[in-house]
Design a protein around this motif. Structure first.
Motif, PDB file in Angstrom:
ATOM      1  N   ASN A  43       0.800  -1.205  -0.296  1.00 31.33           N
ATOM      2  CA  ASN A  43      -0.073   0.078   0.260  1.00 31.33           C
ATOM      3  C   ASN A  43       0.500   1.462   0.115  1.00 31.33           C
ATOM      4  O   ASN A  43       0.766   2.301   0.224  1.00 31.33           O
ATOM      5  N   LYS A  57      -5.928   1.956   5.410  1.00 29.04           N
ATOM      6  CA  LYS A  57      -8.053   1.531   5.896  1.00 29.04           C
ATOM      7  C   LYS A  57      -8.161   1.589   7.090  1.00 29.04           C
ATOM      8  O   LYS A  57      -6.919   1.360   7.822  1.00 29.04           O
ATOM      9  N   GLU A  60      -6.750  -1.718   9.276  1.00 30.19           N
ATOM     10  CA  GLU A  60      -5.851  -2.470   8.916  1.00 30.19           C
ATOM     11  C   GLU A  60      -5.084  -2.826   9.466  1.00 30.19           C
ATOM     12  O   GLU A  60      -4.369  -1.832   9.561  1.00 30.19           O
ATOM     13  N   LYS A  61      -4.001  -3.684   9.456  1.00 37.14           N
ATOM     14  CA  LYS A  61      -3.231  -4.498  10.515  1.00 37.14           C
ATOM     15  C   LYS A  61      -2.115  -4.785   9.170  1.00 37.14           C
ATOM     16  O   LYS A  61      -2.538  -5.440   8.436  1.00 37.14           O
ATOM     17  N   GLN A  62      -1.092  -4.479   9.715  1.00 41.19           N
ATOM     18  CA  GLN A  62       0.481  -4.485   7.961  1.00 41.19           C
ATOM     19  C   GLN A  62       1.728  -5.075   9.129  1.00 41.19           C
ATOM     20  O   GLN A  62       1.820  -4.413  10.092  1.00 41.19           O
ATOM     21  N   GLU A 137      -1.135  -0.957  13.250  1.00 36.88           N
ATOM     22  CA  GLU A 137      -2.700  -1.284  13.206  1.00 36.88           C
ATOM     23  C   GLU A 137      -3.589   0.536  12.903  1.00 36.88           C
ATOM     24  O   GLU A 137      -2.722   0.925  13.723  1.00 36.88           O
TER      25      GLU A 137
END
Length: 367
Positions: A43, A57, A60-62, A137
């Motif tokens: 992203n 978003k 959203e977790k990453q 997050e």
């Protein structure tokens, strides 16, 4: 030959003396031999930059990958710390670690450090690269503008004692940073700047007046121009002024813009600040009255260094001195004139007496 030996001996003694009495403080280049980079996530919004710039978003977790490399010759323990961007005292965006009691701007609602996991350290061998994984997050709701933070890398020297020599201590802290920009939309936000307060202060131990400038919006501002002038309240005569170009503002941050007092004392009284701030081709004009109390004036002037007295207007002193000298001259003139008159009277009276004596003497001879 004996003379040459003496010269060599003296030179040797001087060299040894200098070696024992000089203190050299230098940065350890080995401690600077490391680097930091990031792995762009899927992203990533801006593809051509070397830092994180992510379109996120809600909730959203990453995983965020931060790479640290050891380019030196010795093993290093490298620490990476998430930070929040601020505007520092020099009017520049600053990603460095702040003290625990640091107060962030009241308009900063979401800090990057609240969205990411804690600092991490890793031991890296010479010539090797290691990757640290941080959990992230996104905020629960979408937001306008950006959230700005960073990852700061430095050597983890925890447990090491600070070296001191001859009461001189030197802390060599080399840091590298990679910014993190978070956004949830491409909506443009117009800047809003304000002045919170104006007050006398010491800036690097020199007299000044500082105006607290605040960027209340979640946007990064660069190339900001500031033009400030201070007058006595009700006057148009400019006492002090300050101009600065290329000031920066981190989103939702503030800093104290200084108007230096040119190493002269701060005098108690009422003043007016007029300031124009140009950001994003928009002018913000401010006019603020402020007061320097006698207590603030005394305390700040007493702590200031290199303080010099302002040249005073001596017109009244010159007028009074001139009048005093003129009166003295007039008195001297009057006294001298009176003495001269008295001398003339004495001479005239003595000459009359002598002439009358001569006349009476001549009459006696005739008889």
């Amino acid at each position: 030959m004996c003379k040459l030996r003496k010269i060599i001996l003296v030179a040797l003694l001087m060299f040894i003396t200098l070696q024992f009495h000089s203190t050299t403080v230098s940065a350890d280049s080995e401690n600077m031999n490391f680097s930091i980079s990031v792995t762009p996530p899927a992203n990533q919004f801006k593809k051509d930059v070397t830092y994180f710039d992510m379109m996120v978003k809600p909730s959203e977790k990453q995983k965020l990958e931060v790479n640290v490399s050891n380019t030196g010759k010795t093993e290093k323990k490298i620490r990476v710390t998430p930070t929040n961007a601020i505007t520092n005292a020099n009017g520049l965006v600053d990603y460095s670690k702040q003290k625990k009691d640091y107060k962030y701007d009241e308009s900063l609602k979401i800090q990057f450090t609240s969205l990411v996991s804690n600092p991490q350290s890793i031991t890296v061998k010479p010539g090797k690269t290691e990757t640290l994984i941080f959990d992230f997050e996104a905020p629960a709701e979408s937001f306008d503008g950006i959230i700005l933070g960073g990852f700061v890398a430095d050597l983890d020297d925890e447990g090491k004692t600070e070296k001191k020599e001859e009461n001189i201590s030197f802390v060599n802290k080399f840091q590298l940073v990679k910014a993190v920009v978070l956004r949830s939309s491409e909506k443009e936000v117009e800047p809003v700047l304000k002045i919170n307060d104006v007050k006398p202060a010491l800036v690097t131990y020199r007299t000044a007046v500082v105006a607290n400038l605040q960027n209340t919006t979640p946007i990064l501002l660069g190339k900001v121009n500031v033009d400030a002038q201070i007058t006595k309240k009700g006057s148009t005569d400019v006492l002090k002024s300050e101009k600065r170009d290329n000031v920066e503002f981190a989103p939702n941050s503030n800093f104290n813009f200084p108007i230096m007092w040119d190493n002269t004392p701060l005098e108690a009284g009422k003043y007016t600040l007029k300031m124009t701030v140009t950001a994003n081709k928009k002018d913000f004009k401010f006019e603020e009255d402020f007061t320097i109390s006698k207590e603030d004036s005394y305390n700040i002037n007493n702590k200031a260094v290199d303080l010099k007295e302002e040249p005073k207007d001596n017109t009244l002193w010159y007028v009074l001195s001139g009048a005093f000298v003129l009166i003295i001259l007039i008195l001297v003139f009057v006294i001298v004139r009176e003495k001269t008159k008295k001398k003339k009277k004495k001479k005239s009276s003595s000459s009359k007496k002598s002439s009358s004596k001569k006349k009476s003497g001549s009459k006696k001879k005739k008889k």
